[in-house]
Design a protein around this motif. Structure first.
Motif, PDB file in Angstrom:
ATOM      1  N   THR A 273      61.031  38.415  24.705  1.00 45.06           N
ATOM      2  CA  THR A 273      62.061  37.652  23.987  1.00 45.06           C
ATOM      3  C   THR A 273      63.267  37.435  24.897  1.00 45.06           C
ATOM      4  OG1 THR A 273      61.310  38.612  21.911  1.00 45.06           O
ATOM      5  CG2 THR A 273      63.493  37.603  21.901  1.00 45.06           C
ATOM      6  N   ASP A 274      63.698  38.485  25.596  1.00 46.71           N
ATOM      7  CA  ASP A 274      64.850  38.372  26.508  1.00 46.71           C
ATOM      8  C   ASP A 274      64.572  37.407  27.641  1.00 46.71           C
ATOM      9  OD1 ASP A 274      66.374  40.066  25.049  1.00 46.71           O
ATOM     10  OD2 ASP A 274      65.925  41.850  26.249  1.00 46.71           O
ATOM     11  N   CYS A 275      63.369  37.505  28.215  1.00 44.46           N
ATOM     12  CA  CYS A 275      63.050  36.709  29.403  1.00 44.46           C
ATOM     13  C   CYS A 275      62.381  35.391  29.049  1.00 44.46           C
ATOM     14  CB  CYS A 275      62.155  37.502  30.358  1.00 44.46           C
ATOM     15  SG  CYS A 275      62.779  39.137  30.710  1.00 44.46           S
ATOM     16  N   GLN A 276      62.305  35.092  27.752  1.00 44.33           N
ATOM     17  CA  GLN A 276      61.685  33.853  27.302  1.00 44.33           C
ATOM     18  C   GLN A 276      60.300  33.625  27.912  1.00 44.33           C
ATOM     19  OE1 GLN A 276      64.686  30.714  27.678  1.00 44.33           O
ATOM     20  NE2 GLN A 276      65.518  31.484  25.774  1.00 44.33           N
ATOM     21  N   GLU A 277      59.449  34.591  27.670  1.00 50.26           N
ATOM     22  CA  GLU A 277      58.082  34.507  28.196  1.00 50.26           C
ATOM     23  C   GLU A 277      57.156  33.679  27.306  1.00 50.26           C
ATOM     24  OE1 GLU A 277      56.444  38.434  28.805  1.00 50.26           O
ATOM     25  OE2 GLU A 277      58.080  38.978  30.152  1.00 50.26           O
ATOM     26  N   PHE A 278      57.688  33.153  26.211  1.00 52.78           N
ATOM     27  CA  PHE A 278      56.835  32.411  25.285  1.00 52.78           C
ATOM     28  C   PHE A 278      56.687  30.964  25.727  1.00 52.78           C
ATOM     29  CE2 PHE A 278      58.897  35.756  22.701  1.00 52.78           C
ATOM     30  CZ  PHE A 278      57.765  36.482  22.395  1.00 52.78           C
ATOM     31  N   GLU A 279      55.690  30.329  25.162  1.00 48.37           N
ATOM     32  CA  GLU A 279      55.420  28.937  25.474  1.00 48.37           C
ATOM     33  C   GLU A 279      54.934  28.280  24.180  1.00 48.37           C
ATOM     34  OE1 GLU A 279      52.406  26.487  28.376  1.00 48.37           O
ATOM     35  OE2 GLU A 279      52.301  28.666  28.396  1.00 48.37           O
ATOM     36  N   LEU A 280      55.106  26.977  24.068  1.00 52.84           N
ATOM     37  CA  LEU A 280      54.547  26.296  22.901  1.00 52.84           C
ATOM     38  C   LEU A 280      53.352  25.452  23.323  1.00 52.84           C
ATOM     39  CD1 LEU A 280      57.621  25.000  20.822  1.00 52.84           C
ATOM     40  CD2 LEU A 280      56.288  27.101  20.525  1.00 52.84           C
ATOM     41  N   HIS A 281      52.289  25.525  22.532  1.00 53.19           N
ATOM     42  CA  HIS A 281      51.195  24.575  22.664  1.00 53.19           C
ATOM     43  C   HIS A 281      51.275  23.659  21.451  1.00 53.19           C
ATOM     44  CE1 HIS A 281      48.383  26.704  25.754  1.00 53.19           C
ATOM     45  NE2 HIS A 281      49.604  26.529  26.204  1.00 53.19           N
ATOM     46  N   TYR A 282      50.672  22.488  21.582  1.00 47.06           N
ATOM     47  CA  TYR A 282      50.795  21.496  20.520  1.00 47.06           C
ATOM     48  C   TYR A 282      49.422  21.004  20.103  1.00 47.06           C
ATOM     49  CZ  TYR A 282      55.581  21.507  22.261  1.00 47.06           C
ATOM     50  OH  TYR A 282      56.836  21.902  22.666  1.00 47.06           O
ATOM     51  N   GLN A 283      49.188  20.990  18.790  1.00 47.41           N
ATOM     52  CA  GLN A 283      47.910  20.482  18.297  1.00 47.41           C
ATOM     53  C   GLN A 283      48.132  19.166  17.549  1.00 47.41           C
ATOM     54  OE1 GLN A 283      45.665  22.700  15.271  1.00 47.41           O
ATOM     55  NE2 GLN A 283      43.772  22.073  16.306  1.00 47.41           N
ATOM     56  N   PRO A 284      47.340  18.124  17.900  1.00 47.81           N
ATOM     57  CA  PRO A 284      47.496  16.823  17.239  1.00 47.81           C
ATOM     58  C   PRO A 284      47.149  16.873  15.754  1.00 47.81           C
ATOM     59  CG  PRO A 284      46.198  16.612  19.265  1.00 47.81           C
ATOM     60  CD  PRO A 284      46.339  18.078  18.987  1.00 47.81           C
ATOM     61  N   LYS A 285      47.909  16.086  14.980  1.00 45.57           N
ATOM     62  CA  LYS A 285      47.584  15.796  13.575  1.00 45.57           C
ATOM     63  C   LYS A 285      47.270  14.310  13.562  1.00 45.57           C
ATOM     64  CE  LYS A 285      50.785  18.948  11.266  1.00 45.57           C
ATOM     65  NZ  LYS A 285      52.017  19.072  10.502  1.00 45.57           N
ATOM     66  N   VAL A 286      46.137  13.942  12.984  1.00 41.78           N
ATOM     67  CA  VAL A 286      45.772  12.519  13.002  1.00 41.78           C
ATOM     68  C   VAL A 286      45.570  11.967  11.597  1.00 41.78           C
ATOM     69  CG1 VAL A 286      44.633  12.850  15.254  1.00 41.78           C
ATOM     70  CG2 VAL A 286      43.248  12.807  13.164  1.00 41.78           C
ATOM     71  N   ASP A 287      45.698  10.666  11.477  1.00 41.69           N
ATOM     72  CA  ASP A 287      45.397   9.963  10.230  1.00 41.69           C
ATOM     73  C   ASP A 287      43.880  10.052  10.022  1.00 41.69           C
ATOM     74  OD1 ASP A 287      46.599   7.314   8.482  1.00 41.69           O
ATOM     75  OD2 ASP A 287      44.427   7.463   8.764  1.00 41.69           O
ATOM     76  N   THR A 288      43.468  10.493   8.849  1.00 35.81           N
ATOM     77  CA  THR A 288      42.041  10.740   8.616  1.00 35.81           C
ATOM     78  C   THR A 288      41.200   9.471   8.780  1.00 35.81           C
ATOM     79  OG1 THR A 288      42.682  12.462   7.054  1.00 35.81           O
ATOM     80  CG2 THR A 288      40.384  11.809   7.031  1.00 35.81           C
ATOM     81  N   ARG A 289      41.747   8.341   8.344  1.00 36.20           N
ATOM     82  CA  ARG A 289      40.982   7.097   8.413  1.00 36.20           C
ATOM     83  C   ARG A 289      40.990   6.477   9.810  1.00 36.20           C
ATOM     84  NH1 ARG A 289      39.886   6.037   3.063  1.00 36.20           N
ATOM     85  NH2 ARG A 289      41.778   6.946   2.236  1.00 36.20           N
ATOM     86  N   THR A 290      42.201   6.316  10.385  1.00 38.49           N
ATOM     87  CA  THR A 290      42.321   5.578  11.652  1.00 38.49           C
ATOM     88  C   THR A 290      42.242   6.477  12.882  1.00 38.49           C
ATOM     89  OG1 THR A 290      44.721   5.815  11.734  1.00 38.49           O
ATOM     90  CG2 THR A 290      43.852   3.945  10.464  1.00 38.49           C
ATOM     91  N   ARG A 291      42.420   7.772  12.698  1.00 37.83           N
ATOM     92  CA  ARG A 291      42.470   8.759  13.790  1.00 37.83           C
ATOM     93  C   ARG A 291      43.700   8.585  14.680  1.00 37.83           C
ATOM     94  NH1 ARG A 291      36.982  11.172  14.399  1.00 37.83           N
ATOM     95  NH2 ARG A 291      36.276  11.019  12.267  1.00 37.83           N
ATOM     96  N   ALA A 292      44.665   7.792  14.224  1.00 36.02           N
ATOM     97  CA  ALA A 292      45.901   7.631  14.998  1.00 36.02           C
ATOM     98  C   ALA A 292      46.701   8.929  14.944  1.00 36.02           C
ATOM     99  CB  ALA A 292      46.728   6.486  14.419  1.00 36.02           C
ATOM    100  N   LEU A 293      47.383   9.238  16.045  1.00 39.39           N
ATOM    101  CA  LEU A 293      48.210  10.443  16.112  1.00 39.39           C
ATOM    102  C   LEU A 293      49.417  10.288  15.184  1.00 39.39           C
ATOM    103  CD1 LEU A 293      48.665  13.151  17.793  1.00 39.39           C
ATOM    104  CD2 LEU A 293      50.240  11.785  19.173  1.00 39.39           C
ATOM    105  N   VAL A 294      49.614  11.232  14.262  1.00 40.47           N
ATOM    106  CA  VAL A 294      50.756  11.126  13.358  1.00 40.47           C
ATOM    107  C   VAL A 294      51.774  12.252  13.544  1.00 40.47           C
ATOM    108  CG1 VAL A 294      49.655   9.744  11.556  1.00 40.47           C
ATOM    109  CG2 VAL A 294      49.401  12.227  11.515  1.00 40.47           C
ATOM    110  N   GLY A 295      51.408  13.255  14.306  1.00 37.14           N
ATOM    111  CA  GLY A 295      52.344  14.351  14.535  1.00 37.14           C
ATOM    112  C   GLY A 295      51.686  15.460  15.334  1.00 37.14           C
TER     113      GLY A 295
END
Ligand code: C2E
Ligand code: CA
Ligand code: CA
Ligand code: CA
Length: 283
Positions: free
Chosen positions: A34-56
């Motif tokens: 926590t002090d040394c900020q050893e964390f990282e964020l990964h990101y998982q796509p959320k898509v529109d079920t019909r079009t598969r477009a990225l929504v978040g």
């Protein structure tokens, strides 16, 4: 104090002793992380079920300890809660997600909305909304700007803990233009009446129901019921843990709005998301 530490300790169960030592070591490693900020964020796509477009995107915290290697959040997040560091780390998560959106914007990319996970303890703090509000003030060009924006995901069981207080905190976040999703829906002790009092805009169907979708008619019924319920309450529905085309097809047919899962993308580092954003912008 010095005198006390000279006193011999008697441990009658050596395995318990080892367990306590391990857990204390993990706690101190997490304090350092926590002090040394050893964390990282990964990101998982959320898509529109019909079009598969990225929504978040959903931001998921990652920690690689020099000794332990990759430690899953299911293991270390509860420890952060226990030792009172989840507030500090949670604030870092929000700051990092907004900074990431700013970086993408500056690269000429269109930053997707990002949802961060919020733990029980964070929501229990009366200061929570105010703290998040202060972070948002550092990103006036990002939050509230379109596209982009911040959502939070709260686990349903958590939300049920102290219903009234929880609904108030969530309403405070709503006023900051933060979107709210109820996570892992269907696994907690839901009160449907209470659900209607929560200022949430989305329900996430727990992975366990999606896994059963093509296996049991009960799971199918539950998923269809959650979708109908959400829509009746004017909420969006997001299916999590979608791993196969067959599941995706069934969810599309059932009218599920968005989906997330290994089929559409694993949680990945920002650079991989960047490549995805470039591809979708200039095909
Ligand atoms: P969650 O919010 O329910 O996150 C979804 C979990 O399912 C993630 O695990 C994700 O990697 C995994 N997943 C996504 N798609 C699939 C799939 O298709 N199949 C399978 N089998 N799994 C899939 P992860 O990253 O290990 O996170 C576990 C939990 O840790 C999260 O559950 C969340 O409750 C918590 N967590 C993660 N990041 C944070 C954070 O920044 N803050 C807090 N408070 N909790 C976090
Ligand atoms: Ca989540
Ligand atoms: Ca979930
Ligand atoms: Ca979960």
């Amino acid at each position: 104090r010095a005198k006390e530490s000279n006193r011999p300790y008697h441990f009658y169960d050596p395995s318990l002793n080892a367990q306590v030592a391990r857990s204390l070591e993990l706690q101190s490693a997490l304090r350092r992380a926590t002090d040394c900020q050893e964390f990282e964020l990964h990101y998982q796509p959320k898509v529109d079920t019909r079009t598969r477009a990225l929504v978040g995107l959903e931001a998921l915290i990652r920690w690689t300890d020099p000794q332990r290697g990759i430690v899953p959040p299911g293991v270390f997040v509860p420890v952060l809660e226990e030792i009172g560091l989840i507030g500090q780390v949670g604030e870092w998560v929000v700051r990092r997600a907004l900074a990431q959106q700013r970086e993408w914007l500056r690269m000429g990319l269109v930053p997707p909305r990002i949802a961060v996970n919020v733990s029980v303890r964070q929501l229990q703090s009366p200061e929570f909304a105010a703290e998040i509000g202060r972070v948002l003030q550092d990103f006036p060009d990002i939050h509230g700007a379109s596209p982009g924006g911040l959502d939070i995901e709260v686990t349903e069981s958590v939300a049920m803990d102290d219903p009234a207080a929880c609904a108030r905190r969530l309403a405070d976040l709503r006023r900051l233009a933060i979107g709210i999703a109820i996570d892992d829906f269907g696994t907690g002790h839901s009160s449907l009446a209470y659900l209607t009092t929560l200022p949430a805009q989305a329900l996430k169907i727990d992975r366990s129901f999606i896994a059963g979708l093509l296996v049991t008619s009960e799971a199918r019924t539950i998923v269809q019921t959650i979708i109908s319920l959400a829509h009746a309450l004017r909420m969006q529905v997001i299916a999590e843990g979608v791993e196969s085309e067959d599941q995706a097809a069934m969810l599309a047919e059932m009218g599920c709005d968005q989906m997330q899962g290994y089929l559409c993308g694993r949680p990945q580092p920002a650079t991989a998301i960047e490549a995805l954003l470039r591809r979708t912008e200039r095909p």
